[in-house]
Structure formats: C-alpha cells, structure tokens
Design an enzyme around this catalytic site. Sequence first.
Site, short mmCIF file in Angstrom:
data_model
loop_
_atom_site.label_atom_id
_atom_site.label_comp_id
_atom_site.label_asym_id
_atom_site.label_seq_id
_atom_site.Cartn_x
_atom_site.Cartn_y
_atom_site.Cartn_z
N HIS A 1 -10.48 -4.27 12.68
CA HIS A 1 -9.42 -4.93 11.91
C HIS A 1 -9.00 -6.16 12.71
O HIS A 1 -8.10 -6.10 13.53
CB HIS A 1 -8.26 -3.95 11.72
CG HIS A 1 -7.23 -4.43 10.75
ND1 HIS A 1 -5.92 -4.08 10.83
CD2 HIS A 1 -7.34 -5.23 9.65
CE1 HIS A 1 -5.25 -4.63 9.83
NE2 HIS A 1 -6.09 -5.35 9.12
N ARG B 1 1.18 -12.15 -1.92
CA ARG B 1 -0.20 -12.28 -1.44
C ARG B 1 -1.01 -13.26 -2.27
O ARG B 1 -0.77 -13.45 -3.46
CB ARG B 1 -0.90 -10.91 -1.49
CG ARG B 1 -0.34 -9.87 -0.54
CD ARG B 1 -0.92 -10.05 0.85
NE ARG B 1 -0.35 -9.10 1.81
CZ ARG B 1 -0.84 -8.90 3.01
NH1 ARG B 1 -1.91 -9.56 3.41
NH2 ARG B 1 -0.27 -8.05 3.83
N SER C 1 0.84 -7.42 12.19
CA SER C 1 1.60 -8.43 11.46
C SER C 1 2.63 -9.10 12.36
O SER C 1 3.32 -8.44 13.14
CB SER C 1 2.31 -7.77 10.27
OG SER C 1 3.08 -8.71 9.56
N ARG D 1 0.82 -1.21 0.00
CA ARG D 1 0.00 0.00 0.00
C ARG D 1 0.86 1.26 0.00
O ARG D 1 1.94 1.28 0.57
CB ARG D 1 -0.94 0.02 1.21
CG ARG D 1 -2.07 -0.99 1.12
CD ARG D 1 -2.97 -0.92 2.34
NE ARG D 1 -2.25 -1.29 3.56
CZ ARG D 1 -1.77 -0.44 4.44
NH1 ARG D 1 -1.94 0.86 4.27
NH2 ARG D 1 -1.13 -0.87 5.50
N LYS E 1 -8.65 -2.08 1.02
CA LYS E 1 -8.57 -1.21 2.18
C LYS E 1 -9.34 0.10 2.02
O LYS E 1 -9.72 0.73 3.01
CB LYS E 1 -7.11 -0.92 2.52
CG LYS E 1 -6.36 -2.14 3.08
CD LYS E 1 -7.08 -2.75 4.30
CE LYS E 1 -6.27 -3.88 4.91
NZ LYS E 1 -7.01 -4.55 6.02
N ASP F 1 -9.96 -10.85 8.49
CA ASP F 1 -9.36 -9.51 8.52
C ASP F 1 -10.27 -8.36 8.92
O ASP F 1 -9.83 -7.47 9.64
CB ASP F 1 -8.75 -9.21 7.16
CG ASP F 1 -7.74 -8.08 7.20
OD1 ASP F 1 -6.90 -8.06 8.11
OD2 ASP F 1 -7.79 -7.21 6.32
N LYS G 1 -2.17 -13.68 14.37
CA LYS G 1 -3.62 -13.51 14.23
C LYS G 1 -4.24 -14.56 13.30
O LYS G 1 -5.24 -15.20 13.63
CB LYS G 1 -3.91 -12.09 13.72
CG LYS G 1 -5.38 -11.80 13.44
CD LYS G 1 -5.60 -10.30 13.25
CE LYS G 1 -4.87 -9.75 12.04
NZ LYS G 1 -5.60 -10.01 10.78
N THR G 2 -3.64 -14.71 12.12
CA THR G 2 -4.19 -15.66 11.15
C THR G 2 -4.03 -17.09 11.63
O THR G 2 -4.96 -17.90 11.57
CB THR G 2 -3.50 -15.49 9.78
OG1 THR G 2 -3.72 -14.15 9.32
CG2 THR G 2 -4.05 -16.47 8.77
#
Length: 544
Positions: free
Chosen positions: A230, A332, A248, A70, A211, A267, A252-253
């Site tokens: 988020h 990604r 990151s 981004r 986003k 997400d 979390k994932t």
Amino acid sequence: MQDRCDAKVFGGVKSQNPCKALEKTGVLSFHAVYANLSASELVAAALERLEGVLSEDGALAVDTGEHTGRSAKDKFIVDEPAIRADVWWNATNQKMSPEHFTRLTDTVRGYLAGQELFIQDLYAGADPEHRIRVRVVTTNAWHAQFARNMFIRPPVEDLGNFTPDYVILHAPDLALDAETYALRSSTAVALSFEQKLIVIAGTQYAGEIKKSIFTVMNWLLPPKGVLPMHCSANIDSTGDSALFFGLSGTGKTTLSSDRNRPLIGDDEHGWSDEGVFNFEGGCYAKVIRLSKDAEPDIWNASHRFGVVLENVTVGDGGKLDLDDASRTENTRSCYPTNFIPNAVASGRGGKAQHVLMLTADAFGVLPPVAKLTPDQAMYHFLSGYTARIAGTEKGLGDEPEATFSACFGARFLPRPPAVYGELLRKRLAAGQVSCWLINTGWTGGAYGTGKRMSLAYTRAILAAVLGDTLKNATFEVEPYFGLSIPRHVEGVPDQVLNPAQAWADKAAYDAQAKKLVSLFEKNAEGFAAEVSPEVLQSVAGAVA
C-alpha cells in the site's frame, strides 16, 4: 451450473454473447446486459438513468448516499478449510461461514437477475506474470465507469476470449437482512478465496470495489515471493523505483508527485524480482479543499470528461466546489492514471532503490529523516505509525493520538502482517536498498507547541535521499529509538535534524519521547511473537 442467456448484450466486443458476458458469474439474467461499454457510453447511460450530473468540464459527479467511506466493520472472508490457517482473522477479516456465503450469493444473484447489468472485464496487475483478470458485474453505469477508470483496461483484442479469475457481484442498492446472513448491518463485503468471488451489497461507496481487489492481490502474491504494498511509487531517469509508504495526512501523494520523477502509481503496487509494478490503471484521489496551485496534476485530472467524482458538490453551471465538505471530508476523484502528465504508461518500474516510510509525528519526537537497517525497516513497517490531531477527525481532543496500521494498510491484509514484513526485510537486504523514515509532522515541540515540518525541508531531504548524497554522510544515533540521523542535509538547518536539539525544553522532549516509545512498545506486542528478536532489538534505544 450453466449460466442462462435470456438477456441481450449491448456494446462491447462483437464476438461476445450473453453466455460469454456472464461466464463464471452464476447470474441468470433476464434483462439487458451492457458489456464493456466505453467511457462515453457509460457516462451517457449514467446520465440517462439519473445516477449523477456532469460538471462544466465533463466529470460525472455522484452521491454515494449513506456510505461515504469504506464499511470496515462489514467486511468478511469466507471461512473455508483450505485457507483457514493462513488468514489473519481479526475485527476486519471477520469469518463468514460457507453456508451464510452461499445464502448471500444466492440472494445477490437473484437480485441481479432482475436488473439491467453493466459488466466490465479488466486486469489487476501491470506485470503480466502476476496479473489477474477481473469481471465486475454491477447495476449502475457509474460504478462500471469507476471500475473502468480504476483498473487496467485490456486491449480490445483481449476481450473476445476474456475469462475472469475473480468475479465481483456488485449490488449497491440491495439492503440485506443482517440476521439472515449473520451480518452486522444491511451491508456486506464478502470474499471467498476458494470460489474466487467477491460480493458487495448495501453500499454505494465505490472504494469497496477497489480495495476488495487489493485484498485479493495481498492474498495471492506473497506465496509467489512478491511483496504487495500500500504505497505510491515513482522512477528516476534510469528507471529505478522509489516507494512511498504512509497513512493519510503524511504527504504520500504530494511527495511522490514530482515532475522530474515519472509516476508509476499512487496507491497499490507489487515488488517482484523484476521490479515494481502498479496493480491499478487509475487513481482515487481525495479532493477535499484541493488546490490547483498545490496539486496541479490532480486538480487538472479531476476536471476532465470520464472522471468519476464521489460526493463533490456541483454548483450552478456545473462548477465544482471542492471546498464543500457538507457531505463528507472524504470526497474523491477517480480517473485513469494517464490523466497525469508524467505517468509511466506501462505501470512498471525497475528495482526499488529507495524506500521511504512517511509519518506525521504530532508528538514531535521522531527526526525529519533517519536511515533504517533492514530489521528497523521491518519494525517500522509492521508498526505503520502516524498521529492524528484535532481537526482531522471528529472526537479527537487537544492531545495527539497515535495511530498504528500494520504495513501501512492493515485493513487490506488477509495474511498476518509478519508475512509482508519478512518479504520487505528480504527485499531490502537482497537488493541493498536504502530505507528511510521521514517525519513530515512536528518539530521543536508537540502539536500545539511546536510547528509543522517545513515542506521545503522535507523536499530537500527527499532530494538528498533520492540523489544518493547521504551515502557518505556522518550519522549520529538518537537515544530513544536507536535511529541513525544525518548530521547535515543540504537545505535543512542542522538543529532541525535532531529533534532533541530542536526542542527548547529538553525535559519536555525526554518525557514526550518516553511516552511515544511506550506506545510503540505496546503496539509491538501484537507482532512480537511473529518476528525475530533482532527486529525488536533493532529499535531499542540507550535510554530506559
């Protein structure tokens, strides 16, 4: 102004025509318009247009060129009178004058008029009461497929009369003149809340599409009493939800992926009076060095037809090389949520019963688990703390570097962080929700001296939290942050639970703890004026 309809629409719903496909876009198209093509049609178009290549499994691999992430410094919100006082203006939410936005949109619309266009009509928000209709207009078939994967795909019968609430004009190959539009570079991600229009130009990176809509949801939902988040979310056998916040590298994932707990989403979610709901219909997973053994669901989902892979190397015979970071560490995979075997088809869960705030504390100070009061939860939510270490980003030295991102997603917040913090505090208090701080970082010392927290210990802690076995546990309060630490968790050594006991050098621990406290206090200066004294006092430890 009436949209001009000199183009022919290909694909999509038979009742559509060029005027309907371009409604509310302001685009006067003279070329082919491909409206609501299927995944197979979009992939075929992308290959024909040489936008990407197929892997051996049928995934579409593309190269995003200069932008592999981004462009946070190129994001703008139009400074319109009706919204001016409510926006959190900062280095990310930069002001763009209405005059410059008009000039920008005129240029982008003129550019799009000369291109073949791919349009996708989609939903954001699995809860119909809080859903918005999004029309994406782009010049690339692969970006249309990305959007189709990422958002919620309406049933065919909804497309015939689809009228968008928000429009994205996407011109990834259009390099802008910075001076003409008062930009920082040739890239712009500009959002007008009054016009309900997003303009993205000069960047191929598809995450900007995702986003920008998250930013819109973060704007629209708080006045309705809905907390946009988020976070990832999953549910238990009764349908109750658990939320996983974390930046990151915090896990979390990984930790929200549980074969025994169906996944709502990975997400972006909303938390309303009715429960938790996904904003999206897809996942956007980071896949650098992805292991089939460690992350089988994400690995399998990324090796299927219809997936869009960004900057992933495709070798001979179409074989994916997920270990190759020559383009970027930020490789990604974008795929529909239903590619995950135990995903919740509706994208909705019951009321949240557990909130987990994940941090990878490389200072080795925070405990592996601590129970938070609603005021403490608001403080840590507004702090959004984790730590970066050498090897995770360029330019980092041997010492850990504290990172704070308000609400675990500061760059996507158009309103002041305290707005979201207050919504969280109210929901925690009203629903008697348990909230926990989970440190997946270092124990027994800081990075370089201690060791990374055992994943087995963290999973044992999660089992205890989500299984409610800590409800009647005995707690002690550590002296620096005032955190309540359970004295015993099944499957975790007692001495690991209290970081002061895990350190061999007690003086070194005290020094490191005081250092981290000072970093938190300095960061809290940014939101201290916006919260009650109780929030700030809730984390005051006993040690000065």
